[in-house]
Motif scaffolding. Structure first.
Motif, mmCIF file in Angstrom:
data_model
loop_
_atom_site.group_PDB
_atom_site.id
_atom_site.type_symbol
_atom_site.label_atom_id
_atom_site.label_comp_id
_atom_site.label_asym_id
_atom_site.label_seq_id
_atom_site.Cartn_x
_atom_site.Cartn_y
_atom_site.Cartn_z
ATOM 1 N N GLY A 1 30.292 33.910 45.147
ATOM 2 C CA GLY A 1 29.107 33.077 45.332
ATOM 3 C C GLY A 1 27.813 33.821 45.055
ATOM 4 N N ASN A 2 27.903 35.118 44.846
ATOM 5 C CA ASN A 2 26.804 35.951 44.361
ATOM 6 C C ASN A 2 27.225 36.507 43.011
ATOM 7 N N MET A 3 26.242 36.961 42.228
ATOM 8 C CA MET A 3 26.626 37.545 40.948
ATOM 9 C C MET A 3 27.540 38.738 41.155
ATOM 10 N N PHE A 4 27.245 39.536 42.193
ATOM 11 C CA PHE A 4 28.099 40.663 42.568
ATOM 12 C C PHE A 4 28.311 40.629 44.078
ATOM 13 N N ALA A 5 29.494 41.069 44.507
ATOM 14 C CA ALA A 5 29.787 41.119 45.935
ATOM 15 C C ALA A 5 28.887 42.112 46.655
ATOM 16 N N ALA A 6 28.366 43.103 45.939
ATOM 17 C CA ALA A 6 27.428 44.045 46.550
ATOM 18 C C ALA A 6 26.266 43.311 47.189
ATOM 19 N N GLU A 7 25.839 42.219 46.569
ATOM 20 C CA GLU A 7 24.734 41.426 47.129
ATOM 21 C C GLU A 7 25.183 40.688 48.384
ATOM 22 N N ARG A 8 26.383 40.169 48.357
ATOM 23 C CA ARG A 8 26.878 39.433 49.526
ATOM 24 C C ARG A 8 26.958 40.338 50.748
ATOM 25 N N PHE A 9 27.367 41.592 50.533
ATOM 26 C CA PHE A 9 27.556 42.511 51.652
ATOM 27 C C PHE A 9 26.404 43.502 51.799
ATOM 28 N N ASP A 10 25.339 43.287 51.048
ATOM 29 C CA ASP A 10 24.121 44.104 51.152
ATOM 30 C C ASP A 10 24.433 45.586 50.961
ATOM 31 N N LEU A 11 25.078 45.891 49.846
ATOM 32 C CA LEU A 11 25.483 47.258 49.545
ATOM 33 C C LEU A 11 24.664 47.816 48.383
ATOM 34 N N GLU A 12 24.536 49.132 48.362
ATOM 35 C CA GLU A 12 23.841 49.825 47.281
ATOM 36 C C GLU A 12 24.737 50.947 46.760
ATOM 37 N N PRO A 13 25.776 50.598 45.998
ATOM 38 C CA PRO A 13 26.697 51.618 45.507
ATOM 39 C C PRO A 13 26.056 52.487 44.432
ATOM 40 N N ASP A 14 26.694 53.624 44.184
ATOM 41 C CA ASP A 14 26.245 54.508 43.110
ATOM 42 C C ASP A 14 26.755 54.033 41.756
ATOM 43 N N LEU A 15 27.944 53.453 41.754
ATOM 44 C CA LEU A 15 28.565 52.947 40.535
ATOM 45 C C LEU A 15 29.241 51.621 40.845
ATOM 46 N N ILE A 16 29.179 50.684 39.916
ATOM 47 C CA ILE A 16 29.913 49.426 40.020
ATOM 48 C C ILE A 16 30.749 49.261 38.761
ATOM 49 N N THR A 17 32.045 49.030 38.938
ATOM 50 C CA THR A 17 32.882 48.692 37.788
ATOM 51 C C THR A 17 32.986 47.176 37.673
ATOM 52 N N PHE A 18 33.050 46.697 36.432
ATOM 53 C CA PHE A 18 33.167 45.250 36.195
ATOM 54 C C PHE A 18 34.062 45.001 34.987
ATOM 55 N N ALA A 19 34.546 43.764 34.871
ATOM 56 C CA ALA A 19 35.341 43.338 33.710
ATOM 57 C C ALA A 19 35.528 41.822 33.818
ATOM 58 N N LYS A 20 36.743 41.370 33.793
ATOM 59 C CA LYS A 20 37.210 39.987 33.902
ATOM 60 C C LYS A 20 36.123 38.916 33.757
ATOM 61 N N GLY A 21 35.326 38.705 34.810
ATOM 62 C CA GLY A 21 34.383 37.597 34.833
ATOM 63 C C GLY A 21 33.209 37.739 33.886
ATOM 64 N N VAL A 22 32.986 38.912 33.319
ATOM 65 C CA VAL A 22 31.846 39.082 32.416
ATOM 66 C C VAL A 22 32.025 38.242 31.156
ATOM 67 N N THR A 23 33.283 38.028 30.738
ATOM 68 C CA THR A 23 33.551 37.133 29.606
ATOM 69 C C THR A 23 34.427 35.952 30.004
ATOM 70 N N SER A 24 34.746 35.825 31.281
ATOM 71 C CA SER A 24 35.748 34.862 31.751
ATOM 72 C C SER A 24 37.070 35.032 31.009
ATOM 73 N N GLY A 25 37.335 36.249 30.544
ATOM 74 C CA GLY A 25 38.591 36.543 29.877
ATOM 75 C C GLY A 25 38.655 36.124 28.429
ATOM 76 N N TYR A 26 37.566 35.604 27.875
ATOM 77 C CA TYR A 26 37.590 35.139 26.484
ATOM 78 C C TYR A 26 37.592 36.286 25.487
ATOM 79 N N ALA A 27 37.228 37.462 25.924
ATOM 80 C CA ALA A 27 37.293 38.664 25.092
ATOM 81 C C ALA A 27 37.450 39.852 26.036
ATOM 82 N N PRO A 28 38.176 40.885 25.613
ATOM 83 C CA PRO A 28 38.367 42.052 26.482
ATOM 84 C C PRO A 28 37.112 42.905 26.545
ATOM 85 N N LEU A 29 36.512 42.959 27.740
ATOM 86 C CA LEU A 29 35.284 43.716 27.916
ATOM 87 C C LEU A 29 35.147 44.121 29.375
ATOM 88 N N GLY A 30 34.700 45.320 29.614
ATOM 89 C CA GLY A 30 34.429 45.805 30.958
ATOM 90 C C GLY A 30 33.370 46.880 30.888
#
Length: 424
Positions: free
Chosen positions: A248-277
């Motif tokens: 329900g947020n663009m990133f879960a970090a926002e939902r839990f009020d976190l400030e990580p040093d690194l965030i990994t992403f993939a899947k939802g960035v293209t909704s799986g239409y192309a392999p990208l992370g």
């Protein structure tokens, strides 16, 4: 005893995460999709209750993404992003992701998926401390039941033992350790035992996916972050599943009020239409690699298809749809409905041991006498796809475009399967 010829002479494709004798001859061959549904080559239409592997957020076969890919390919399919070379779509996507990032002023490394992203993030964490002159900080911590892909680092930090076993060593990358899933005291004890001077980072999913859809205990992630700050340990948040709206947020970090040093992403960035992370990187890590100085090092990351122009164009079109159709708000509505439906299911069915919902992610844990694998097979016969996870749990994570009626029908199908099982 030798295997039957029907298995040995099966398809050439070696399926992922599969006990092959159990699946050959039973495989569902998918040939098309539309919206929340996929269709097999034998004509079965199935509601995709898992959004593929947690990725088909905008549904299947969206024409806007197909057009974005076509338009990009006839202009430039891709060009690599090594050294002086870069393509315009990779630059545009990185700028857009930086604007969406919960990390302020990030840099963005693009690659081809979540396992790639974890590998790069763990390497960068270790490279950071070596550059800082703190050469003993090499160990990567992760949580019990965690899943972080199956590259060398992902395999090594897996909290699901079956993903680490069989390779002749406890961990492919030796400097790793697991901590209990929700226990901050145990984490603090592990840090003390190993020594913070020897720990580079802790990696965690904000909501564990493959481990059984496990939301964080209240205050747990905040406590992890505090321990990381206290002991000078990098905090890596694996948002491969949760990134781009699943909570329900663009990133879960926002939902839990976190400030990580690194965030990994993939899947939802293209909704799986192309392999990208990729990874989002905080200034305290990227800045020393950018200063104009004779001693400035090179971080040796990169893959041929990192920043693939067509994949980046598809990602841009996917982000347009998320924003234009206000799908994050829809996720918040679906979360409330899913929570209500699963609590009602638990109240009706003695075979339901527990239900968990966080964002548009749900887990239904079944009693030991009803195997989740058997229930998932029965659901397919009713026209619905779920997936058995660790802990005898059924996964529910449909596309964001799911209607209220479709979600209700999905849970009703689970109810029907469990009712039938209980009656045996």
């Amino acid at each position: 005893m030798s295997a039957p010829r029907t298995i040995l002479d099966g398809p050439a494709l070696w399926s992922a995460q599969a006990h092959m004798p159990s699946v050959v001859g039973r495989q569902l061959v998918i040939e098309r999709g539309q919206g929340c549904y996929i269709q097999t080559i034998d004509g079965r239409r199935l509601f995709d209750g898992t959004a593929g592997l947690w990725h088909a957020n905008i549904g299947h076969a969206h024409p806007a993404l197909a057009e974005a890919a076509r338009a990009q390919m006839v202009k430039l399919e891709t060009y690599h992003t090594f050294a002086r070379f870069v393509n315009d779509r990779a630059i545009a996507l990185a700028e857009r992701l930086a604007g969406l990032s919960p990390i302020a002023d990030p840099k963005v490394i693009l690659n081809t998926g979540g396992s790639d992203a974890i590998d790069v993030a763990c390497k960068l964490a270790r490279r950071h401390w070596q550059r800082e002159g703190r050469s003993t900080k090499t160990t990567i911590l992760s949580r019990e039941y965690a899943y972080h892909g199956l590259h060398a680092f992902g395999t090594s930090i897996a909290g699901l033992d079956f993903n680490r076993e069989g390779y002749g060593t406890e961990s492919l990358v030796p400097e790793t350790a697991r901590v209990p899933v929700h226990d901050l005291d145990a984490l603090a004890g592990t840090i003390a035992r190993i020594g913070p001077e020897n720990i580079a980072a802790i990696v965690t999913e904000p909501i564990q996916g493959t481990g059984g859809v496990n939301p964080p205990a209240p205050g747990y992630l905040e406590g992890v972050q505090q321990l990381c700050r206290q002991h000078d340990i990098l905090f890596i948040l694996d948002e491969v599943i949760t990134g781009f709206g699943r909570t329900g947020n663009m990133f879960a970090a926002e939902r839990f009020d976190l400030e990580p040093d690194l965030i990994t992403f993939a899947k939802g960035v293209t909704s799986g239409y192309a392999p990208l992370g990729g990874i989002l990187i905080s200034p305290n890590i990227w800045h020393p690699f950018y200063v104009d100085d004779a001693a400035t090092p090179v971080f040796r990351h990169g893959a041929t298809y990192a920043g693939h122009a067509t994949a980046c164009a598809v990602a841009m079109a996917n982000l347009d749809i998320l924003e234009r159709e206000d799908l994050l708000s829809r996720v918040a509505q679906l979360e409330q409905l899913l929570d209500r439906l699963l609590k009602q299911l638990q109240a009706r069915r003695p075979s339901v041991v527990d239900v968990r919902v966080c964002g548009f992610l749900g887990g239904v844990t079944l009693a030991e006498d009803i195997a989740a694998e058997r229930a998932a097979d029965a659901l397919i016969e009713l026209g619905f796809i779920s997936r058995p996870l660790r802990g005898n749990t059924l996964q529910l994570s449909p596309p964001f475009i799911t209607t209220d009626d479709e979600l209700t029908q999905f849970v009703d199908a689970i109810d029907h399967v469990l009712s039938t099982e209980e009656a045996k």
